[in-house]
Design a protein around this motif. Structure first.
Motif: not given
Length: 276
Positions: A45-52, A224-233, A235-241
């Motif tokens: 993932s070091a060179e990944s440019v995908s937002p997901f 709640v944290f993961i779901l809110q991050a996904q709803a706000e798009f 994605i990086k914040k969602m991965w932290t959860g």
């Protein structure tokens, strides 16, 4: 005569101490695969440019920012509090209920259909009913965790107690042990390994239900944290959860194994002696 004397002398086996290299290998055996997967994830993932699928290095930096600097750790505190209360209630009911069903044959026969009906019923399917009964507060989440934690502990407690050798009960009667002393000195220790297996399974179920219950009509928590991050798009914040949740689940399981190994030290020692 010398041949007979030689045969009567017991053979003494000298147990050689394990080498440092072997000890290092034994210590690395449980962790080499997770470390390898983390390394693969890091470099792939070091060179990944995908937002997901952002780079793991960016996710780790954002995890520190979100969960330490910006105070998202309060969501983990809420989740762990609900998990602890629900798990404690559910497993307590499971041990007591399993003990009563072991002791009272007619109760076991009457309750068996209900137990297995509720056991196979997916706990998340009861979320609407839980919301209707308990509302949208923490009580509903605790109740759902407790309900899911009951069955593995109850069934393992019952099976463990029913599997105790009847000769041991004859010995207890010969020693004139009362009902309570037989339960505490014989039944509980004899069923303890299987009860521990049920407690560990209940912990896994409780962690899953902790997140599921927070994703519906909840105000705080890791879910709640993961779901809110996904709803706000975000994605990086969602991965932290997701990473924090994985870390908490892994830490709780290792903590359980640590406590179990010390509480059942006598059992593991007897197994080691039996296999040697």
């Amino acid at each position: 005569m010398s041949r007979m004397t030689t045969s009567l002398v017991p053979t003494v086996r000298v147990r050689r101490g394990s080498s440092p290299l072997r000890r290092v290998g034994q210590a690395l055996t449980p962790v080499w695969l997770p470390l390898l997967l983390i390394a693969v994830w890091w470099f792939v993932s070091a060179e990944s440019v995908s937002p997901f699928f952002p780079p793991l290095s960016d996710i780790l930096v954002d995890t520190w920012d979100q969960w330490v600097v910006f105070g998202a750790w309060t969501n983990a505190v809420v989740s762990l509090r609900n998990l602890f209360i629900g798990y404690l209630l559910g497993t307590l009911i499971g041990v007591v209920g399993g003990s009563l069903m072991w002791r009272l044959k007619y109760l076991r026969m009457a309750a068996n259909p209900i137990i297995y009906f509720l056991y196979v019923l997916p706990a998340p399917a009861l979320l609407p009913a839980m919301i209707a009964i308990f509302g949208i507060g923490d009580l509903r989440q605790i109740a759902l965790i407790a309900l899911g934690s009951i069955w593995p502990t109850l069934l393992n407690t019952l099976d463990g107690m029913r599997g105790i050798d009847t000769v041991k009960f004859d010995t207890a009667r010969a020693l004139r042990l009362g009902g309570w002393r037989t339960y505490t000195r014989l039944v509980l220790p004899g069923a303890a390994p299987q009860i521990a297996a049920g407690l560990r399974a209940s912990l896994t179920v409780g962690i899953v239900l902790m997140v599921v219950s927070e994703m519906v009509a909840a105000n705080s928590g890791i879910g709640v944290f993961i779901l809110q991050a996904q709803a706000e798009f975000a994605i990086k914040k969602m991965w932290t959860g997701i990473l924090v949740l994985a870390f908490i689940g892994t830490a709780l399981n290792y903590l359980f194994v640590f406590v179990e190994r010390r509480a059942l030290r006598w059992y593991y020692r007897s197994r080691a002696l039996g296999s040697s």
